[in-house]
Design an enzyme around this catalytic site. Structure first.
Site, PDB file in Angstrom:
ATOM      1  N   TYR A 140      29.552  -5.639  48.156  1.00  0.00           N
ATOM      2  CA  TYR A 140      28.609  -6.486  48.896  1.00  0.00           C
ATOM      3  C   TYR A 140      29.168  -6.957  50.241  1.00  0.00           C
ATOM      4  CZ  TYR A 140      25.480 -10.348  50.074  1.00  0.00           C
ATOM      5  OH  TYR A 140      24.619 -11.186  50.727  1.00  0.00           O
ATOM      6  N   LYS A 151      28.092  -5.853  54.289  1.00  0.00           N
ATOM      7  CA  LYS A 151      27.640  -6.719  55.387  1.00  0.00           C
ATOM      8  C   LYS A 151      28.533  -6.545  56.615  1.00  0.00           C
ATOM      9  CE  LYS A 151      24.125  -8.576  53.209  1.00  0.00           C
ATOM     10  NZ  LYS A 151      22.734  -8.309  53.598  1.00  0.00           N
ATOM     11  N   VAL A 182      13.416   0.198  50.294  1.00  0.00           N
ATOM     12  CA  VAL A 182      14.245   0.572  51.443  1.00  0.00           C
ATOM     13  C   VAL A 182      15.210   1.717  51.135  1.00  0.00           C
ATOM     14  CG1 VAL A 182      14.064  -1.754  52.415  1.00  0.00           C
ATOM     15  CG2 VAL A 182      16.088  -1.144  51.052  1.00  0.00           C
TER      16      VAL A 182
END
Ligand SMILES: NC(=O)c1ccc[n+]([C@@H]2O[C@H](COP(=O)([O-])OP(=O)(O)OC[C@H]3O[C@@H](n4cnc5c(N)ncnc54)[C@H](OP(=O)(O)O)[C@@H]3O)[C@@H](O)[C@H]2O)c1
Length: 241
Positions: free
Chosen positions: A164, A168, A62
């Protein structure tokens, strides 16, 4: 859908992504196992086929424009359309991850994978999704990206995280913007949190199984045409932004 539904799950060679592929396969769907490493991808496809799933492998990193473009070409040539895209692949960037001494390069790498990857894959697959009668996009997010929970004393939000958790938060924000742009299309796009599941991502410390974690993605992948878009859910319902 009268025809066999076709899904693509990124990062489907293990963990929650594998279980999402398995769960959609058990619905009778044809499932593309997006994975960046050939052997891990082939092993996952073999395992799913052994369980009776109509699975096929899709080479997909990705973070690579070329890989994503090639994956879209492969999907177009072999499948002709896409009904559901599950953007599941993600990395944490490791721990500790305190903002005061984090390497900014780590933050950029995590954002490139967890958000840039979603944008790359989504945009490459959009022409195929537009050919579906009930297209759905599921972005696997996390409640650690909830600023409400991050600022609620006592809420479970994982370790301090400069890369992280904020990745999100950004993914949730981007999901909302996609929903706004796609509001006049049949595409429903939502973010889902699988809960704290035992996978490689957290050294298998999670308290839920990957199969349990996959349920929210399966629910969002199978929303009815009048279902929600631009929202954030876990198994218990809406998650605070
Ligand atoms: N586990 C939890 O408790 C939890 C909680 C909340 C949210 N989530 C979210 O749920 C999703 C799945 O997590 P998981 O726990 O199943 O993690 P995992 O077991 O570490 O699996 C992550 C998957 O993403 C793939 N991946 C990473 N970078 C990639 C790239 N550049 N291109 C393609 N694939 C890539 C990995 O492939 P390789 O095998 O090649 O590395 C692997 O297949 C993630 O979005 C995660 O943030 C998990």
């Amino acid at each position: 859908m009268s025809e066999q539904a076709i899904a693509l799950v990124t990062g489907a060679n293990k963990g929650i992504g594998f279980e999402i592929a398995a769960g959609l396969g058990r619905l009778g769907w044809r499932v593309g196992v997006g994975a960046r490493e050939a052997q891990r991808r082939e092993e996952a496809v073999d395992k799913l086929r052994a369980e009776g799933v109509d699975a096929f492998g899709v080479a997909l990193d990705v973070t690579s424009d070329d890989s994503v473009a090639a994956a879209a070409r492969t999907m177009a040539e072999t499948q002709g359309r896409l009904d559901v895209l599950v953007n599941n692949a993600a990395i944490t960037g490791g721990v500790p991850q305190n903002p005061t001494d984090v390497d900014p390069a780590v933050v950029l790498q995590v954002v490139d994978t967890n958000v840039g990857g979603v944008i790359r894959v989504t945009n490459a697959m959009l022409p195929l999704l537009r050919r579906s009668t009930s297209p759905r996009i599921v972005n696997m997010s996390s409640s650690v990206g909830s600023l409400t929970l991050q600022t609620t004393p006592g809420a479970f939000v994982g370790p301090i995280s400069a890369a992280y958790a904020p990745s999100k938060t950004l993914l949730n924000a981007v999901t909302v913007q996609y929903a706004r742009e796609l509001v006049d299309t049949k595409i429903l796009i939502n973010a889902g949190c699988p809960g704290y599941c035992a996978t490689d991502l957290n050294g298998f410390r999670g308290t839920r199984t990957p199969e349990q974690g996959a349920q929210i993605a399966i629910q969002l992948a199978t929303l009815p045409d009048d279902g929600p878009t631009g929202r954030f859910f876990d198994d218990a319902g809406p998650v605070a932004w």
